[in-house]
Design an enzyme around this catalytic site. Structure first.
Site, short mmCIF file in Angstrom:
data_model
loop_
_atom_site.label_atom_id
_atom_site.label_comp_id
_atom_site.label_asym_id
_atom_site.label_seq_id
_atom_site.Cartn_x
_atom_site.Cartn_y
_atom_site.Cartn_z
N PRO A 91 0.80 -1.16 0.00
CA PRO A 91 -0.18 0.01 0.10
C PRO A 91 0.82 1.44 -0.05
CG PRO A 91 -0.75 -1.42 1.70
CD PRO A 91 0.53 -2.13 1.23
N GLU A 118 1.01 -9.12 7.86
CA GLU A 118 1.17 -7.33 8.30
C GLU A 118 2.23 -6.83 7.18
OE1 GLU A 118 -0.79 -5.35 10.41
OE2 GLU A 118 -1.96 -7.08 10.15
N ARG A 156 -1.43 -7.56 -21.22
CA ARG A 156 -2.36 -7.12 -22.44
C ARG A 156 -1.65 -6.27 -23.45
NH1 ARG A 156 -4.94 -2.59 -22.21
NH2 ARG A 156 -6.89 -3.36 -23.48
N ASP A 171 -6.96 4.98 -28.71
CA ASP A 171 -6.82 5.99 -29.45
C ASP A 171 -6.00 7.14 -28.82
OD1 ASP A 171 -7.25 8.15 -31.11
OD2 ASP A 171 -9.51 8.01 -30.95
#
Ligand code: JFH
Length: 255
Positions: A91, A118, A156, A171
């Site tokens: 995080p 943790e 991808r 685009d």
């Protein structure tokens, strides 16, 4: 691209890579995936990968030794030069984005460290990881799902991973903005009709309509994105018109 993943739960990656686009990418030799169980790099009787936090507090922290050894085993098997990206998911990392995905997609080899409990010993962050990434400001149970998110967005973008039909190329005009609404058949679904313009066959008009939808939707939902985007003159005029409309609505027209 070669991907190595360090985790206490390699099974979490079996389903995502076991079918569909990821599986095809592996089967076609576009991606090689190597899963490493951090526990395999422990040496004590109980194979403990975690321990209590110094200073006290709840939960357990992943020990540095097994994680360092797992990365060093990968590094020492390489013949090429150094500079191997070792990405820690946490995080506290730099925010993930399409731009980060694009940068990572240029690398031939990525290593992901997935903590759990943790988190990981700070020395992993300081002296082993070369990059630290967060997929968003919420707390998950470990780095596995974040690693999958990053890998999904990166793969991808690799040539050949998506079928020939689909394109990962945005685009350039629409990049960083929200999307226009999409419809498929039927033209009338339960009385909800597809916008007439999309049935018109007038491609210039369709392009204009889509552009307006992109701008409207982004202004309404994510005005922060409009500030960063490169807008043309027509786009800017539309933003001004829509902003003026909003600021002088029925209740806001006292002056
Ligand atoms: C992860 C976890 C942090 C907060 C000490 C005091 C406060 C639990 C490894 C990434 C994103 C993650 C993520 C990534 C890796 C791990 C769980 C972390 C705290 C720690 C509690 C363990 C979470 N973008 N969200 N979550 N955790 N504590």
């Amino acid at each position: 691209m070669r991907i190595d993943i360090l985790t206490l739960f390699p099974q979490m990656f079996e389903a995502p890579f076991g079918f569909g686009i990821f599986k095809r990418a592996i089967d076609n030799g576009l991606v090689s995936l190597n899963l490493h169980n951090i526990r395999d790099h422990t040496h004590d009787k109980h194979h403990s990968a975690d321990d209590y936090p110094y200073g006290g507090g709840a939960g357990m922290v992943l020990r540095p030794g097994p994680i360092f050894e797992a990365v060093e085993a990968i590094r020492s098997a390489l013949d090429g030069p150094g500079g191997l990206p070792v990405i820690l998911l946490s995080p506290q990392g730099r925010p993930f984005s399409q731009a980060v995905a694009r940068d990572l997609s240029q690398q031939p080899h990525l290593v992901f460290i997935c903590g759990h409990y943790e988190g990981v010993d700070e020395r992993v962050r300081q002296h082993l990881a070369t990059d630290e990434i967060s997929i968003g400001d919420y707390v998950l149970t470990g780095g596995e799902v974040p690693a999958l998110v990053v890998i999904d967005a990166v793969l991808r973008l690799l040539p050949g991973v998506l079928g020939s039909e689909a394109s990962s190329l945005e685009d350039s005009h629409a990049e960083g903005l929200l999307e226009y609404p999409q419809y498929t058949r039927p033209a009338d679904f339960r009385g909800w009709k597809v916008p007439e313009v999309l049935l018109s066959g007038n491609h210039a008009q369709i392009a204009r309509w889509r552009r307006e939808q992109i701008i409207r939707r982004t202004l309404e939902r994510r005005p922060d994105l409009l500030d960063k985007a490169s807008l043309g003159l027509e786009d800017k005029k539309l933003v001004e018109r829509l902003t003026a409309l909003k600021d002088s609505g029925p209740t806001g027209s006292k002056e």
